[in-house]
Design an enzyme around this catalytic site. Structure first.
Site, PDB file in Angstrom:
ATOM      1  N   LYS A 253       0.792  -1.241   0.000  1.00 50.51           N
ATOM      2  CA  LYS A 253       0.000   0.000   0.000  1.00 50.51           C
ATOM      3  C   LYS A 253       0.826   1.294   0.000  1.00 50.51           C
ATOM      4  O   LYS A 253       0.462   2.269   0.659  1.00 50.51           O
ATOM      5  CB  LYS A 253      -0.956   0.007   1.211  1.00 50.51           C
ATOM      6  CG  LYS A 253      -1.962  -1.119   1.199  1.00 50.51           C
ATOM      7  CD  LYS A 253      -2.848  -1.144   2.405  1.00 50.51           C
ATOM      8  CE  LYS A 253      -2.171  -1.737   3.612  1.00 50.51           C
ATOM      9  NZ  LYS A 253      -3.081  -2.110   4.700  1.00 50.51           N
ATOM     10  N   ASP A 288      -5.514  -6.279  10.373  1.00 48.67           N
ATOM     11  CA  ASP A 288      -6.871  -5.690  10.421  1.00 48.67           C
ATOM     12  C   ASP A 288      -7.960  -6.722  10.123  1.00 48.67           C
ATOM     13  O   ASP A 288      -9.073  -6.631  10.639  1.00 48.67           O
ATOM     14  CB  ASP A 288      -7.009  -4.456   9.509  1.00 48.67           C
ATOM     15  CG  ASP A 288      -6.543  -4.687   8.086  1.00 48.67           C
ATOM     16  OD1 ASP A 288      -6.018  -5.772   7.787  1.00 48.67           O
ATOM     17  OD2 ASP A 288      -6.704  -3.766   7.246  1.00 48.67           O
TER      18      ASP A 288
HETATM   19  C1  BGC Z   1      -1.959  -5.936   3.561  1.00 47.80           C
HETATM   20  C2  BGC Z   1      -2.811  -6.730   4.515  1.00 47.80           C
HETATM   21  C3  BGC Z   1      -3.995  -5.900   4.955  1.00 47.80           C
HETATM   22  C4  BGC Z   1      -4.740  -5.369   3.761  1.00 47.80           C
HETATM   23  C5  BGC Z   1      -5.921  -4.518   4.143  1.00 47.80           C
HETATM   24  C6  BGC Z   1      -2.800  -5.387   2.433  1.00 47.80           C
HETATM   25  O1  BGC Z   1      -2.031  -4.568   1.635  1.00 47.80           O
HETATM   26  O2  BGC Z   1      -0.951  -6.750   3.033  1.00 47.80           O
HETATM   27  O3  BGC Z   1      -2.054  -7.146   5.631  1.00 47.80           O
HETATM   28  O4  BGC Z   1      -4.826  -6.710   5.737  1.00 47.80           O
HETATM   29  O5  BGC Z   1      -3.876  -4.614   2.962  1.00 47.80           O
HETATM   30  O6  BGC Z   1      -5.572  -3.452   4.927  1.00 47.80           O
END
Ligand code: BGC
Length: 645
Positions: A253, A288
């Site tokens: 992200k 999360d």
């Molecule tokens: C992460 C996860 C997370 C998800 C939603 C992803 O990019 O790797 O760990 O649960 O985003 O936030």
């Protein structure tokens, strides 16, 4: 050009009768022709009969020439118009062809979705079999007991997973009382900290935590000898070593802090807390999805899985411990273990990938990783739309002869939280009023980050958006400049999605535009991409693009959910079994992008069939991850069973 044509035609001899007729017939045109310098000698030489005749002959010739010229000019102009029309209709056809090709490549017929679901099921088995056995990490969460509803006490949670993080205080009331109180503060993470050092990020978070705790009243202080306990929701892939420790596998992200990879994130946070003397113990480290599952289970014991559809995407579910070959620990009393799938990293040859997805991936911070996430989640949907629009602009002059510069800016159509707004303001202001304007904007930012606004977020009441700006702007309103800022600020945030700093608000707003002239689309194109004067036809194409991208994402997410249900045998109804399976869903994309949510739900029904669909419930677990973390702290508290003295 016409002048040249006249001089070329005039000297040629033409039969009189014909030329006279032509002269007469062309009379109205003559005056026009006489404006050209080459026609002047004809009229000045008519001083005798001979010369009159000559003149008439000449006039006849000229008239013919003029007529021919006129015709030629008209033809040339017509040809130009036709050519222009042909070119632009050719370009339009090219734009439509690009759209059509994109739509075909994004296709998700049911057969394909079933293949995706089957592939997900297969990868889940592989990921559970051995560490590194699949692109799906299938991480063991060390959560083997989900909340029962009996949890009580005062706990803290820290929720880090996107461009903002939240600090929460949750008061659990135990049996039948549920969550008695909840306060939180939301803080934006400055972009430089998302790609800086581990220390800088965790120091920043610890400072915000200290401020939150520092401002609470005495009633919240822990009894002497006791520590505050914290649930750390860390929404990135972590290989857990216990319920309260785990090493970061990689960032996603848009985060990229190299020195944190491979480190225990709880140890990193604890180090920063100690530096500032904040006595707090991290009692649970959760993803999360795990927090959402725990939060969902607190309210509904039928919750068996959780899915996040926000900036990123992921899923967690309850697995039978003996179905996890890579788990070498004791089989828990419950017999269950919650698995963090990290499904964002799923990939399969059945995924409908286009050239735009491949380019997006290649140019991303994590090429080759998080392919499913890059097709589904809020961080990427707008970016895919931008890339397709850019191709249309470059290859079909969709927005005119030049490619709009803003259209070349990566991620300009992704989520626009406060920081982006601030950057926008900075770009727009050139004079010394900038400072005042930024002050106004940062006031907004603070207000947005405060619990006052957060409380408004919890209710469905519209935010009193104007009030902070009014306070700040009153003395400024005399100038039209500040008035336009005032309008800009309020305008930029009146959309529901934007109000909540949701993911892909721009794309969502365009996709949901129901006005007859698609004026929201027009406004967004102008405001974000600085493209003005878009026709309705063009706006319709933009909406089409949003629809293609969102539909593909939503349908793939539904296929992913079917994959989980298959893995745990809940995709079909067994004879005599009426048990409901609830899936807790959360995330800005799911919550605020209505068309996405509706498409996901209807696709899942379609995939399951009527009978099975009746046993599966999708429930919005509003804000479950923070509460979920607090609940998991309650069940892992060091003071569990210890009487308060
Ligand atoms: C992460 C996860 C997370 C998800 C939603 C992803 O990019 O790797 O760990 O649960 O985003 O936030």
């Amino acid at each position: 050009m016409l002048g040249c044509l006249i001089s070329f035609l005039t000297p040629k001899a033409t039969p009189l009768s014909f030329s006279q007729n032509v002269l007469f017939a062309c009379a109205p045109i003559r005056s026009t022709i006489s404006h050209f310098p080459h026609s002047n000698p004809i009229w000045v030489s008519s001083h005798s009969g001979q010369s009159l005749r000559l003149c008439r002959i000449r006039m006849g010739k000229v008239a013919v020439g003029a007529a021919v010229v006129c015709a030629a000019a008209v033809c040339a102009a017509a040809a130009l118009v036709v050519r222009h029309r042909m070119i632009s209709s050719g370009k339009w056809a090219r734009a439509v062809a690009i759209l059509k090709e994109f739509e075909d490549k994004c296709g998700t017929p049911i057969v394909k979705l079933r293949q995706v679901a089957d592939a997900m099921d297969v990868e889940m088995h592989a990921g559970l079999a051995s560490e590194g056995g699949s692109k799906l990490n299938m991480l063991i969460s060390f959560v083997d007991n989900l909340p029962t509803g009996d949890e009580e006490g005062l706990f803290y949670a820290l929720d880090l997973g996107g461009t903002n993080f939240r600090v929460l205080r949750v008061h659990l009331g135990g049996k039948d009382k549920g969550v008695i109180g909840q306060e939180f503060e939301e803080v934006s993470i400055p972009p430089h900290l998302m790609t800086g050092s581990s220390d800088a990020l965790f120091d920043f978070i610890a400072a915000a935590l200290a401020k939150f705790v520092g401002s609470e009243s005495e009633g919240f202080h822990p009894p002497p000898g006791r520590q505050r306990e914290l649930g750390f929701t860390f929404s990135f892939p972590v290989r857990q070593t216990s319920i309260a420790s785990g090493t970061l596998i990689k960032w996603t992200k848009g985060f990229n802090i190299e020195d944190a990879v491979g480190e225990d994130v709880v140890a990193e946070l604890t180090k920063s807390l100690e530096k500032i003397g904040l006595d707090m113990r991290v009692a649970a480290l959760v993803n999360d999805t795990i927090g959402t599952l725990a939060g969902g289970r607190f309210y509904n014991q039928d919750v068996i899985a959780a899915v996040i559809l926000g900036t990123g995407t992921n899923a967690a579910y309850v697995e039978r411990a003996h179905a996890i070959p890579k788990w070498h620990g004791l089989i828990p009393k419950s017999g269950d273990m919650v698995i963090n799938m990290e499904w964002g990293n799923f990939r399969s040859s059945h995924l409908p990938l286009t050239e735009y997805d491949q380019a997006l991936d290649a140019e991303s911070l994590n090429p080759g990783e998080q392919i499913f996430e890059k097709l589904i989640s809020g961080m990427y949907l707008g970016e895919i739309v931008r890339r397709a629009l850019l191709k249309m602009a470059e290859e079909a002059d969709f927005f005119g002869d030049t490619v709009p510069p803003k259209l070349k800016v990566p991620f300009i159509l992704r989520d626009r939280p406060t920081l982006f707004l601030l950057q926008q303001i900075e770009n727009k202001c050139e004079c010394d009023q900038t400072a005042v304007l930024l002050k106004s904007a940062s006031f907004f930012q603070r207000a947005h980050s405060s619990s006052i606004i957060s409380k408004f977020q919890l209710s469905s009441e519209p935010l009193p958006l104007f009030f902070p700006y009014v306070l700040f702007s009153l003395p400024l309103l005399q100038s039209s400049f500040s008035l336009s800022l005032f309008l800009f600020l309020s305008n930029a945030l009146t959309q529901d999605e934007e109000r909540k700093a949701a993911v892909t608000p721009d794309m969502s707003a365009m996709h949901h535009d129901t006005s007859s002239d698609l004026r929201v689309v027009g406004y967004k194109l102008k405001d974000i991409l600085e493209i003005s004067n878009t026709s309705l036809k063009m706006r319709k194409i933009v909406v089409e693009l949003c629809d293609i991208v969102a539909t593909r994402g939503a349908r793939l997410a539904a296929a992913g959910i079917l994959g989980i249900l298959k893995k745990i045998g809940r995709d079909t109804v067994k004879v005599g079994e009426k048990q409901k399976s609830v899936i807790a869903l959360d995330g800005g994309l799911f919550e605020h992008y209505t068309k996405f949510r509706v498409c996901l739900e209807s696709t899942l029904k379609e995939l399951l069939g009527v009978e099975a669909a009746e046993t599966i419930v999708i429930e919005h677990a509003n804000d479950g991850s923070g509460i979920g973390a607090a609940l998991l702290v309650a069940s892992n508290s060091q003071y569990l069973g210890v009487e308060e003295s």
